[in-house]
Design a protein around this motif. Structure first.
Motif, short mmCIF file in Angstrom:
data_model
loop_
_atom_site.label_atom_id
_atom_site.label_comp_id
_atom_site.label_asym_id
_atom_site.label_seq_id
_atom_site.Cartn_x
_atom_site.Cartn_y
_atom_site.Cartn_z
N SER A 188 2.14 112.79 48.89
CA SER A 188 0.91 112.60 49.22
C SER A 188 -0.27 111.35 49.48
O SER A 188 -1.26 111.16 49.67
N ASP A 189 1.19 110.43 49.07
CA ASP A 189 0.09 109.00 48.75
C ASP A 189 0.23 107.71 49.74
O ASP A 189 -0.49 107.01 50.43
N TYR A 190 0.55 108.96 50.93
CA TYR A 190 1.28 108.01 52.34
C TYR A 190 0.41 109.03 53.18
O TYR A 190 0.77 110.35 53.14
N PHE A 191 -0.07 108.16 54.27
CA PHE A 191 -0.81 109.16 55.59
C PHE A 191 -0.73 108.15 57.06
O PHE A 191 -0.40 106.79 56.72
N VAL A 192 -0.63 108.74 57.77
CA VAL A 192 -0.11 108.41 59.41
C VAL A 192 -1.54 108.82 60.29
O VAL A 192 -2.11 110.04 60.45
N ALA A 193 -2.10 107.55 61.09
CA ALA A 193 -3.24 107.13 60.93
C ALA A 193 -3.29 106.83 62.98
O ALA A 193 -2.82 105.62 62.45
N SER A 194 -4.04 108.28 63.36
CA SER A 194 -3.93 107.16 64.89
C SER A 194 -5.53 107.46 64.96
O SER A 194 -6.45 107.99 64.29
N ASN A 195 -5.92 105.34 65.87
CA ASN A 195 -7.36 105.22 65.68
C ASN A 195 -7.53 104.83 67.01
O ASN A 195 -7.13 104.08 68.23
#
Length: 278
Positions: free
Chosen positions: A257-264
């Motif tokens: 959970s130290d990494y995440f993917v996000a759309s902008n």
């Protein structure tokens, strides 16, 4: 979406079914559907898909047909979010008038209903242990509800107001490429990768949780809630302004959970980030 199927909703009353490798499996029409698909959820077993489309229906992804219709009781309301439990026997639904409804998938009527006191439930999920339900309202209220206590709140956090700070078009984004850092309140985020361009679209609140349920990532705005055995213990804003506020969807890595993917929506992009504690 699950390991076997992915369902996509459209502006007409049907869903398209896909395999995770992108192969088209077919359409399933909705007999009682009116207008567009508001929301949908695929069961973890891959056998069923719950769809809100002028009503709540259950579709069989194996038989590719409509199996059942569930009662909403108030035909004027719309469902905003759906989520199955781990084996697909229970379904929770949020509504646009601030209610949460719990269904046994073998019964067409809700077995439990409660009001969240929010004007609208933007998003909801089962907590990992499935003894509580997490909701995020349009009034920025993040609440944990106990099923053992018949839908009573046990933790509440008021998130900051969602005021999008659109970056100036005459300067480059502080998150473009490389190893760039953006200081928030109590934490840092670092861009570590970027994928192909996506659709420019602003969505409502949503969130994802870590595999052990100890961390919740909320967008927008992009903030992190940390849980302990005694409840919610901290909230960290990853950004106070700029393009992190323009994130419309983000998912924590299922194993770390130290990494995440996000759309902008402003940059029209999808990026991977790493959380760096101070």
């Amino acid at each position: 979406i699950n390991a076997e199927y992915m369902g996509t909703g459209h502006l007409t009353p049907f869903i398209k079914v896909w395999s995770p490798d992108g192969r088209y499996a077919g359409n399933i029409g909705i007999d009682s559907g009116k207008g567009k698909v508001d929301c949908l959820a695929v069961s973890p077993t891959g056998s069923m898909c719950a769809v809100s489309c002028g009503g709540l229906v259950m579709l069989s992804l194996k038989q590719m047909r409509q199996e059942a219709t569930f009662e909403i009781e108030q035909p004027t309301i719309s469902l905003t979010s759906l989520d199955f439990n781990h084996n697909g026997t229970c379904l929770i639904a949020g509504t646009d008038n601030g209610q949460v409804r719990l269904y046994d998938t073998s019964c067409p009527r809700a077995v439990m209903t409660w009001n969240t006191n929010s004007p609208r439930v933007d998003y909801l999920k089962w907590k990992i242990d499935e003894t509580t339900v997490l909701t995020l309202g349009s009034d920025h209220q993040f609440v944990e509800w106990s099923l053992k206590m018949s839908g009573q709140p046990i933790n509440t956090v008021t998130l900051r107001d969602f005021d999008v700070n659109i970056p100036s078009s005459n300067r480059s984004s502080p998150l473009d490429g490389g190893l760039n850092y953006k200081k928030g309140r109590g934490g840092w985020s670092e861009v570590i990768g970027e994928t192909t361009k996506g659709t420019n679209y602003l969505n409502s609140h949503e969130f994802s949780q870590s595999q052990d349920g100890s961390r919740i990532l909320v967008t927008p705005p992009c903030s992190v809630l940390e849980f302990s055995s005694s409840g919610i213990i901290s909230e960290t804003f990853l950004s106070d302004q700029s393009t992190l506020d323009c994130m419309t969807s983000a998912q924590l890595h299922p194993l770390c959970s130290d990494y995440f993917v996000a759309s902008n929506w402003f940059e029209n992009s999808t990026k991977m980030y790493r959380l760096i504690p101070l």
